[in-house]
Design an enzyme around this catalytic site. Sequence first.
Site, PDB file in Angstrom:
ATOM      1  N   GLY A   1       0.838  -1.195   0.000  1.00  0.00           N
ATOM      2  CA  GLY A   1       0.000   0.000   0.000  1.00  0.00           C
ATOM      3  C   GLY A   1       0.870   1.241   0.000  1.00  0.00           C
ATOM      4  O   GLY A   1       2.025   1.199   0.435  1.00  0.00           O
TER       5      GLY A   1
ATOM      6  N   GLN B   1       3.000  10.122   1.033  1.00  0.00           N
ATOM      7  CA  GLN B   1       4.307   9.447   1.072  1.00  0.00           C
ATOM      8  C   GLN B   1       5.175   9.788  -0.142  1.00  0.00           C
ATOM      9  O   GLN B   1       6.379   9.562  -0.122  1.00  0.00           O
ATOM     10  CB  GLN B   1       4.130   7.929   1.166  1.00  0.00           C
ATOM     11  CG  GLN B   1       3.561   7.481   2.503  1.00  0.00           C
ATOM     12  CD  GLN B   1       3.406   5.982   2.552  1.00  0.00           C
ATOM     13  OE1 GLN B   1       2.424   5.438   2.066  1.00  0.00           O
ATOM     14  NE2 GLN B   1       4.391   5.300   3.123  1.00  0.00           N
TER      15      GLN B   1
ATOM     16  N   CYS C   1       5.938   0.090   7.156  1.00  0.00           N
ATOM     17  CA  CYS C   1       5.552   1.240   6.335  1.00  0.00           C
ATOM     18  C   CYS C   1       6.731   1.601   5.438  1.00  0.00           C
ATOM     19  O   CYS C   1       7.872   1.614   5.900  1.00  0.00           O
ATOM     20  CB  CYS C   1       5.195   2.408   7.242  1.00  0.00           C
ATOM     21  SG  CYS C   1       4.680   3.876   6.341  1.00  0.00           S
ATOM     22  N   LEU C   2       6.444   1.914   4.171  1.00  0.00           N
ATOM     23  CA  LEU C   2       7.536   2.248   3.247  1.00  0.00           C
ATOM     24  C   LEU C   2       8.233   3.545   3.657  1.00  0.00           C
ATOM     25  O   LEU C   2       9.368   3.783   3.253  1.00  0.00           O
ATOM     26  CB  LEU C   2       7.006   2.358   1.811  1.00  0.00           C
ATOM     27  CG  LEU C   2       6.511   1.028   1.204  1.00  0.00           C
ATOM     28  CD1 LEU C   2       5.925   1.254  -0.177  1.00  0.00           C
ATOM     29  CD2 LEU C   2       7.616  -0.013   1.162  1.00  0.00           C
TER      30      LEU C   2
ATOM     31  N   HIS D   1      -4.478   1.451   7.442  1.00  0.00           N
ATOM     32  CA  HIS D   1      -3.135   2.040   7.564  1.00  0.00           C
ATOM     33  C   HIS D   1      -2.956   3.156   6.525  1.00  0.00           C
ATOM     34  O   HIS D   1      -2.463   4.247   6.857  1.00  0.00           O
ATOM     35  CB  HIS D   1      -2.100   0.919   7.357  1.00  0.00           C
ATOM     36  CG  HIS D   1      -0.668   1.356   7.285  1.00  0.00           C
ATOM     37  ND1 HIS D   1       0.301   0.893   8.136  1.00  0.00           N
ATOM     38  CD2 HIS D   1      -0.024   2.198   6.428  1.00  0.00           C
ATOM     39  CE1 HIS D   1       1.464   1.446   7.835  1.00  0.00           C
ATOM     40  NE2 HIS D   1       1.301   2.238   6.796  1.00  0.00           N
ATOM     41  N   GLU D   2      -3.395   2.903   5.292  1.00  0.00           N
ATOM     42  CA  GLU D   2      -3.212   3.907   4.232  1.00  0.00           C
ATOM     43  C   GLU D   2      -4.107   5.117   4.449  1.00  0.00           C
ATOM     44  O   GLU D   2      -3.693   6.255   4.239  1.00  0.00           O
ATOM     45  CB  GLU D   2      -3.456   3.289   2.843  1.00  0.00           C
ATOM     46  CG  GLU D   2      -2.539   2.128   2.473  1.00  0.00           C
ATOM     47  CD  GLU D   2      -1.057   2.387   2.718  1.00  0.00           C
ATOM     48  OE1 GLU D   2      -0.626   3.558   2.613  1.00  0.00           O
ATOM     49  OE2 GLU D   2      -0.330   1.426   3.034  1.00  0.00           O
TER      50      GLU D   2
ATOM     51  N   HIS E   1      -2.682   7.532   6.813  1.00  0.00           N
ATOM     52  CA  HIS E   1      -1.671   8.433   6.233  1.00  0.00           C
ATOM     53  C   HIS E   1      -2.315   9.749   5.764  1.00  0.00           C
ATOM     54  O   HIS E   1      -1.688  10.801   5.826  1.00  0.00           O
ATOM     55  CB  HIS E   1      -1.006   7.783   5.017  1.00  0.00           C
ATOM     56  CG  HIS E   1       0.184   6.931   5.341  1.00  0.00           C
ATOM     57  ND1 HIS E   1       1.325   7.430   5.915  1.00  0.00           N
ATOM     58  CD2 HIS E   1       0.418   5.603   5.148  1.00  0.00           C
ATOM     59  CE1 HIS E   1       2.211   6.445   6.064  1.00  0.00           C
ATOM     60  NE2 HIS E   1       1.683   5.313   5.614  1.00  0.00           N
TER      61      HIS E   1
HETATM   62 NI    NI Z   1       2.585   3.408   5.620  1.00  0.00          NI
END
Ligand code: NI
Length: 174
Positions: free
Chosen positions: A45, A50, A94-95, A136-137, A140
């Site tokens: 995701g 991000q 998380c990226l 989670h997304e 963000h």
């Molecule tokens: Ni994340």
Amino acid sequence: MKRPILLHPDPRLKKVCAPVDDITDDLRALADDMLETMYDAPGIGLAAPQVGVLGRLIVLDCVKEEGAAPRPLVMFNPQVVAASDERNVYEEGCLSIPDQYADVERPRVVDVEWMDRDGNAQRETFDGLWATCVQHEIDHLDGKLFIDYLKPLRRQMITRKMVKLKKERAREKA
Ligand code: NI
């Protein structure tokens, strides 16, 4: 085109993102870039902030089975409209916070409404990993990271590691 992923801590990852009114070709191109960036990472995701864009757009694909067809989802203005009382714990990452993982508890099943890339309203029930990922997304888009669910000490430890990592990467580039 792949885009660079912002690393925590970054003020842009703490902002509440603005709703998308009109799905333009630029936004569709951004969604394609985000999918490419996510698959390349690899991740399941990615949210627009991000990659430094403060609009309400997320992409995800939680298909994990070897050889299974991918299911890229693009969601504009996604919203959780119902959540189960039953909760689930997943180890999240998380990226924007590479190599750091922690257990986070969230509702096990959620109903999500969003606008697809053609501007059509969609609604779907997500379960398990998909439910965790979509929550989670969406977090963000409200400037919330999975480490915000952890105890302050653990969160600070991860943030300190990230500050160090960012310094190292900046040095490598210099
Ligand atoms: Ni994340």
